[in-house]
Motif scaffolding. Structure first.
Motif: not given
Length: 258
Positions: A101-117
């Protein structure tokens, strides 16, 4: 495959009380995190134990669930949250993503990378690593300081892309070289605290007692490794700014202006 992202958010932070509600560039930190995550995941919830955060999320149109104030970790909080959400909606999710909850700049690509795993059925848990030195970047003394910073955990990764170990110490040790040379001798990997779990695995790991390595390093993910769970490490080259202190908040304000 059904994904759900849950953002644990507490008001009572020791180093920065009320952090989720601090206003960054006209929006609260928690709203900025939420808006980034919903770009990548269809179902997003905030999990909190504070009425002020709960009301704030409702006010900006987000989804939120109230959880116990007694949780020792964000992982425990999201386990309660997803159990409640599934009970209320009747939806069973396959993968649960834990976004800080303290990562206001989390990138869409980062979330997609863990999902793709999770396209690999063998993956139980996924997280992210970022090279301390980016491709083509000139190595400076600052890189060594960053690698040696105990507040920035390092990851040793197998050739198959799974975590071998997480440590606040510098891993690996480079034998026969001066420390000033280390950043040029090995692709040291910084841990980025974004996690995703298969639903059954999330439940299982929250039932485990704290482990010796976890207690030694104060890193929860070592409990999972000690108990035999695999952790896939996706690679990102995107730098984000986590906000732990008021000083971090000032850095985030400057980053927003750039």
């Amino acid at each position: 495959m059904k994904y759900i992202a849950i953002i644990p958010a507490r008001y009572a932070s020791t180093r920065f009380p009320g952090k989720p509600l601090a206003v960054l560039g006209g929006k609260t930190i928690i709203e900025r995190v939420y808006r980034q995550v919903e770009k990548a995941v269809d179902t997003v919830y905030v999990a909190t134990d504070d009425q002020r955060i709960f009301d704030t999320v409702l006010d900006f149109g987000g989804k939120v669930v109230m959880t116990s104030p007694n949780h020792k970790s964000g992982t425990d909080r999201i386990e309660e949250a997803v159990t409640t959400i599934s009970s209320e909606t009747g939806i069973d999710y396959d993968v649960v993503i834990n976004v800080q909850g303290d990562e206001p700049f989390v990138a869409v690509s980062q979330i997609q990378t863990v999902m793709e795993s999770f396209s690999d059925p063998a993956v139980s848990i996924a997280t992210l690593g970022k090279p301390f030195v980016s491709p083509g970047e000139e190595i400076t003394e600052g890189h060594l300081h960053a690698i040696e910073n105990p507040n920035s955990p390092k990851i040793a990764v197998s050739q198959q892309g799974y975590a071998l170990y997480f440590s606040r110490s510098v891993i690996p040790f480079i034998r026969g070289k001066e420390r000033s040379e280390w950043p040029s001798q090995f692709p040291f990997l910084k841990h980025i605290g974004l996690y995703a779990y298969r639903r059954n695995v999330l439940h299982e790991v929250t039932q485990l007692p704290q482990s010796p390595l976890e207690l030694a390093e104060s890193l929860e993910q070592l409990r999972w490794l000690e108990n035999g769970y695999n952790i896939k490490v996706g690679i990102t080259h995107v730098e984000t700014i986590g906000i732990d202190t008021p000083e971090d908040f000032q850095r985030a304000e400057a980053f927003l202006i750039e």
